[in-house]
Design a protein around this motif. Structure first.
Motif, mmCIF file in Angstrom:
data_model
loop_
_atom_site.group_PDB
_atom_site.id
_atom_site.type_symbol
_atom_site.label_atom_id
_atom_site.label_comp_id
_atom_site.label_asym_id
_atom_site.label_seq_id
_atom_site.Cartn_x
_atom_site.Cartn_y
_atom_site.Cartn_z
ATOM 1 N N VAL A 43 0.823 -1.215 0.000
ATOM 2 C CA VAL A 43 0.000 0.000 0.000
ATOM 3 C C VAL A 43 0.859 1.268 0.000
ATOM 4 O O VAL A 43 0.458 2.299 -0.547
ATOM 5 C CB VAL A 43 -0.977 0.023 1.195
ATOM 6 C CG1 VAL A 43 -2.009 -1.069 1.066
ATOM 7 C CG2 VAL A 43 -0.225 -0.076 2.529
ATOM 8 N N GLU A 44 2.055 1.186 0.593
ATOM 9 C CA GLU A 44 2.915 2.373 0.675
ATOM 10 C C GLU A 44 3.447 2.817 -0.680
ATOM 11 O O GLU A 44 4.018 3.911 -0.792
ATOM 12 C CB GLU A 44 4.084 2.110 1.630
ATOM 13 C CG GLU A 44 3.696 1.963 3.084
ATOM 14 C CD GLU A 44 3.248 0.542 3.412
ATOM 15 O OE1 GLU A 44 2.825 0.312 4.568
ATOM 16 O OE2 GLU A 44 3.305 -0.334 2.511
ATOM 17 N N THR A 45 3.268 1.992 -1.710
ATOM 18 C CA THR A 45 3.756 2.389 -3.032
ATOM 19 C C THR A 45 3.022 3.611 -3.566
ATOM 20 O O THR A 45 3.510 4.284 -4.470
ATOM 21 C CB THR A 45 3.627 1.215 -4.034
ATOM 22 O OG1 THR A 45 4.367 1.530 -5.210
ATOM 23 C CG2 THR A 45 2.173 0.973 -4.431
ATOM 24 N N ALA A 46 1.858 3.908 -3.006
ATOM 25 C CA ALA A 46 1.106 5.087 -3.441
ATOM 26 C C ALA A 46 1.581 6.368 -2.758
ATOM 27 O O ALA A 46 1.087 7.454 -3.054
ATOM 28 C CB ALA A 46 -0.389 4.890 -3.190
ATOM 29 N N ARG A 47 2.528 6.246 -1.851
ATOM 30 C CA ARG A 47 3.210 7.433 -1.327
ATOM 31 C C ARG A 47 4.183 7.947 -2.392
ATOM 32 O O ARG A 47 4.788 7.164 -3.125
ATOM 33 C CB ARG A 47 4.019 7.103 -0.074
ATOM 34 C CG ARG A 47 3.237 6.907 1.194
ATOM 35 C CD ARG A 47 4.194 6.541 2.321
ATOM 36 N NE ARG A 47 5.319 7.457 2.367
ATOM 37 C CZ ARG A 47 5.401 8.524 3.169
ATOM 38 N NH1 ARG A 47 4.430 8.790 4.000
ATOM 39 N NH2 ARG A 47 6.455 9.299 3.147
ATOM 40 N N LEU A 48 4.344 9.235 -2.450
ATOM 41 C CA LEU A 48 5.328 9.812 -3.367
ATOM 42 C C LEU A 48 6.510 10.323 -2.558
ATOM 43 O O LEU A 48 6.373 11.235 -1.736
ATOM 44 C CB LEU A 48 4.698 10.951 -4.173
ATOM 45 C CG LEU A 48 5.628 11.739 -5.115
ATOM 46 C CD1 LEU A 48 6.413 10.812 -6.014
ATOM 47 C CD2 LEU A 48 4.826 12.744 -5.914
ATOM 48 N N ASP A 49 7.661 9.713 -2.776
ATOM 49 C CA ASP A 49 8.888 10.098 -2.075
ATOM 50 C C ASP A 49 9.967 10.379 -3.115
ATOM 51 O O ASP A 49 10.427 9.460 -3.802
ATOM 52 C CB ASP A 49 9.339 8.991 -1.121
ATOM 53 C CG ASP A 49 8.324 8.731 -0.018
ATOM 54 O OD1 ASP A 49 8.029 9.669 0.748
ATOM 55 O OD2 ASP A 49 7.817 7.602 0.070
ATOM 56 N N HIS A 50 10.324 11.639 -3.246
ATOM 57 C CA HIS A 50 11.349 12.046 -4.218
ATOM 58 C C HIS A 50 12.044 13.279 -3.656
ATOM 59 O O HIS A 50 11.386 14.267 -3.303
ATOM 60 C CB HIS A 50 10.701 12.366 -5.564
ATOM 61 C CG HIS A 50 11.677 12.534 -6.692
ATOM 62 N ND1 HIS A 50 12.611 13.555 -6.725
ATOM 63 C CD2 HIS A 50 11.865 11.818 -7.842
ATOM 64 C CE1 HIS A 50 13.321 13.465 -7.841
ATOM 65 N NE2 HIS A 50 12.896 12.427 -8.521
ATOM 66 N N PRO A 51 13.361 13.274 -3.555
ATOM 67 C CA PRO A 51 14.063 14.374 -2.883
ATOM 68 C C PRO A 51 13.928 15.728 -3.568
ATOM 69 O O PRO A 51 14.129 16.754 -2.910
ATOM 70 C CB PRO A 51 15.531 13.902 -2.886
ATOM 71 C CG PRO A 51 15.620 12.918 -4.003
ATOM 72 C CD PRO A 51 14.299 12.234 -4.031
ATOM 73 N N ASP A 52 13.606 15.749 -4.851
ATOM 74 C CA ASP A 52 13.544 17.023 -5.566
ATOM 75 C C ASP A 52 12.134 17.593 -5.679
ATOM 76 O O ASP A 52 11.957 18.697 -6.209
ATOM 77 C CB ASP A 52 14.111 16.867 -6.984
ATOM 78 C CG ASP A 52 15.594 16.561 -6.977
ATOM 79 O OD1 ASP A 52 16.271 16.967 -6.017
ATOM 80 O OD2 ASP A 52 16.068 15.900 -7.923
ATOM 81 N N LEU A 53 11.133 16.856 -5.224
ATOM 82 C CA LEU A 53 9.749 17.286 -5.417
ATOM 83 C C LEU A 53 9.155 17.836 -4.122
ATOM 84 O O LEU A 53 9.487 17.387 -3.023
ATOM 85 C CB LEU A 53 8.896 16.120 -5.910
ATOM 86 C CG LEU A 53 9.345 15.452 -7.216
ATOM 87 C CD1 LEU A 53 8.388 14.329 -7.588
ATOM 88 C CD2 LEU A 53 9.447 16.469 -8.351
ATOM 89 N N LEU A 54 8.269 18.798 -4.278
ATOM 90 C CA LEU A 54 7.526 19.367 -3.156
ATOM 91 C C LEU A 54 6.279 18.506 -2.955
ATOM 92 O O LEU A 54 5.316 18.584 -3.713
ATOM 93 C CB LEU A 54 7.138 20.816 -3.447
ATOM 94 C CG LEU A 54 8.312 21.778 -3.666
ATOM 95 C CD1 LEU A 54 7.812 23.127 -4.167
ATOM 96 C CD2 LEU A 54 9.100 21.956 -2.371
#
Length: 263
Positions: free
Chosen positions: A207-218
């Protein structure tokens, strides 16, 4: 505790079945692509000011169509978003990138019609991934102020391995070429991202795959409790969260999730 989890899952599954039934009834009404309403009688762009906010473009998920957003459109209209349009992309589309290019053309048409310089996007499931590709890889951050994703496989989903016969499904798998492109550096990306993910989403594995984690994105991730994948674009609590996200001008990297319980 385990009993409570089982009860919540059963409740969510029952709701998913009811929503699927309604979705099948409404599906024929959304097959025909939506046409943008003509501009004012003299051909001038439509002015969107005051409570109307930016135009909103909605993008459905895999093998779905614009009918999924019937209730959300009503909610947006009640909150002053009177310039809302949807894009249908074909279930025969074999490359997510092709759909992202079509989204870009749709956004250009909306901006030309309204005289605005930015839109907001809401994408459900695969639709959120298509919208993200447009923003990150096709220069869409110059035109998209806020992108809201609902149950989108940002890190790829492992559900239904037999569905890999469809090339777009393969692009939603962990480690796909498309997901590697989206994981690449995106310095200076101007779009705000708000990602709603549910702890009972059976299509997102895990389910956590729907989190968005990217160091360059707000990014602001919002954890939703008590509903499944199909309920995300229709549940009133989520709709209220979408309206709040679109009306929020500030942006910042979020270390912790917000939360929305609909149990």
């Amino acid at each position: 505790m385990e009993f409570a989890k089982v009860t919540a899952l059963l409740r969510a599954t029952t709701l998913e079945a009811a929503i699927l039934t309604g979705r099948l009834v409404l599906y024929p009404s959304g097959i025909v692509p939506e046409r943008l309403a003509p501009a004012g009688g003299d051909g001038d762009p439509v002015s969107v000011t005051g409570g109307g906010g930016r135009p909103v473009v909605l993008l459905h998920g895999f093998v779905d169509n614009r009918s999924v957003f019937l209730l959300l459109r009503r909610t947006l209209a009640r909150h002053g978003r009177d310039q809302v349009s949807s894009l249908n992309y074909s279930p025969l589309t074999c490359d997510l990138r092709t759909a992202a290019e079509a989204l870009g053309r749709r956004i250009d048409a909306v901006l030309d019609r309204t005289g605005r310089t930015e839109v907001d996007l809401v994408g459900h499931s695969l639709g959120g991934l298509i919208a993200r590709y447009y923003v990150q890889r096709l220069g869409g951050d110059a035109r998209v102020r806020t992108l809201v994703t609902l149950g989108t496989p940002h890190a790829g989903t492992a559900v239904a391995p037999l569905a890999d016969a469809h090339p777009v499904v393969r692009q939603m798998r962990p480690g796909s070429e498309v997901l590697r492109e989206l994981a690449a550096p995106a310095p200076g990306c101007r779009t705000r991202f708000v990602s709603f993910w549910s702890d009972l989403d059976q299509i997102m594995v895990p389910v956590e795959t729907a989190r968005l984690d990217h160091p360059d994105l707000l990014v602001h991730n919002v954890r939703v409790s008590g509903i499944g994948h199909l309920a995300l674009p229709v549940h009133p609590t989520v709709a209220a969260g979408i309206v709040a996200a679109l009306d929020t001008e500030g942006a910042g990297q979020a270390a912790d999730d917000g939360a929305a319980s609909v149990a």
